[in-house]
Design an enzyme around this catalytic site. Structure first.
Site, PDB file in Angstrom:
ATOM      1  N   HIS A 171     -23.969  -5.212  32.752  1.00  0.00           N
ATOM      2  CA  HIS A 171     -24.020  -5.924  31.353  1.00  0.00           C
ATOM      3  C   HIS A 171     -25.484  -6.833  31.138  1.00  0.00           C
ATOM      4  O   HIS A 171     -25.787  -8.395  31.502  1.00  0.00           O
ATOM      5  CB  HIS A 171     -23.630  -7.254  31.407  1.00  0.00           C
ATOM      6  CG  HIS A 171     -22.838  -7.700  30.170  1.00  0.00           C
ATOM      7  ND1 HIS A 171     -24.520  -8.106  29.245  1.00  0.00           N
ATOM      8  CD2 HIS A 171     -21.978  -7.972  28.667  1.00  0.00           C
ATOM      9  CE1 HIS A 171     -23.519  -8.834  27.926  1.00  0.00           C
ATOM     10  NE2 HIS A 171     -22.678  -8.657  27.476  1.00  0.00           N
ATOM     11  N   GLU A 273     -26.903  -2.273  28.517  1.00  0.00           N
ATOM     12  CA  GLU A 273     -25.916  -2.526  29.360  1.00  0.00           C
ATOM     13  C   GLU A 273     -25.806  -1.364  30.079  1.00  0.00           C
ATOM     14  O   GLU A 273     -25.545  -0.033  28.875  1.00  0.00           O
ATOM     15  CB  GLU A 273     -25.139  -3.077  29.054  1.00  0.00           C
ATOM     16  CG  GLU A 273     -25.746  -4.609  28.456  1.00  0.00           C
ATOM     17  CD  GLU A 273     -24.047  -4.952  27.500  1.00  0.00           C
ATOM     18  OE1 GLU A 273     -23.181  -5.567  27.908  1.00  0.00           O
ATOM     19  OE2 GLU A 273     -24.183  -6.257  26.865  1.00  0.00           O
TER      20      GLU A 273
END
Length: 297
Positions: A171, A273
């Protein structure tokens, strides 16, 4: 970028790498290589800082994030695993958003420093606590190679006698000078708009960041380029093992709702991400492994 943290050294691991702790005993791996500076937290095996010498930071970290073992760190590269977001099952059982890997204590299992960079490995294995949340035996390894770029490989080994599926993400919070002067190229031709109930939409060739965005793009083979105009640089991203690319910036009003993000934090961050978001996840057969990877430079 970690100058706001009060850290003291507890152990030297190599000429450029040492273990440090804050006043509460929260552990960090701090790297002061001749070519770059970087920092990981053992909580979550979380890269929270990377900066090539004489350049702007590549990774964003919120200075408002708390450091305790029950919360995820806001910024850096959180490891979302073994699911992405809040699944229907995780919500019904009141399980942690984005899984438990990012709020677990990992072990630093390998360190190698060389002329141009460093290689590190962090491991997390099944315990009674993890099996109470997700009832599978596993070994999870983050392989990090840092030099003039960041290379993160998350290896999921199925050590159980049964097949399992998983989802997740690396992330990544990129540090940018001004998100309103950023654009993203190389994204797939369609995406699901999480701000519009996941509605499928067609995308433009270039995504200009000029408001809140929370989009799940189909994965593709080409590189992704973030044009960080105010820093006069291009950030190039290559992903493998993913089925999606998530682009996220909360923008003004949503940023104010986060207690662990400054109100103006949206200005200097942009998430791009490498993710596995499909409901069915990735199948990992017993005794086999799967790797989710991102390379950023």
């Amino acid at each position: 970028m970690i100058s706001h943290l009060r850290l003291k050294t507890t152990k030297n691991l190599s000429p450029s790498i040492n273990m440090q702790v804050d006043d509460n005993g929260f552990e960090f791996v701090v790297i002061n290589h001749k070519n770059f500076d970087a920092t990981f937290s053992l909580h979550g095996a979380h890269l929270i800082h990377f900066q090539i010498k004489q350049q702007a930071p590549l990774i964003y970290l919120s200075k408002s994030t708390p450091y305790n073992h029950s919360k995820a760190i806001r910024g850096g590269v959180p490891i979302c695993w073994p699911w992405f977001g809040n699944t229907e099952e995780s919500k019904s059982k009141n399980l942690p958003s984005h899984g438990f890997a990012r709020i677990s204590q990992w072990i630093l299992s390998a360190v190698n420093e060389y002329e141009t960079g460093v290689d590190l490995e962090f491991t997390l294995t099944a315990t009674a606590e993890t099996k109470a949340i997700w009832n599978h035996d596993f070994s999870l390894t983050l392989k990090a190679s840092l030099s003039d770029h960041i290379e993160l490989s998350l290896v999921t080994d199925n050590t159980s006698n049964e097949d399992f599926t998983y989802g997740g993400a690396l992330h990544t919070y990129l540090h940018v000078a001004d998100s309103g002067r950023c654009s993203v190229e190389g994204l797939a031709a369609s995406y699901k708009d999480s701000l519009d109930n996941g509605k499928r939409k067609n995308s433009d060739q270039i995504l200009n960041i000029n408001g809140s965005v929370d989009s799940i793009y189909d994965a593709n083979e080409q590189k992704i380029v973030v044009n960080d105009e105010s820093n006069q640089r291009k950030i190039v991203i290559n992903n493998k093992g993913n089925d999606s690319v998530v682009v996220w910036n909360p923008w003004i009003e949503i940023a104010k709702k986060f207690v662990d993000l400054p109100d103006d934090g949206y200005k200097t961050m942009l998430c791009v991400e490498s993710a596995i978001t499909a409901k069915q996840g990735v199948l990992v057969k017993s005794g086999c492994s799967h790797t989710l990877k991102t390379v950023i430079k």
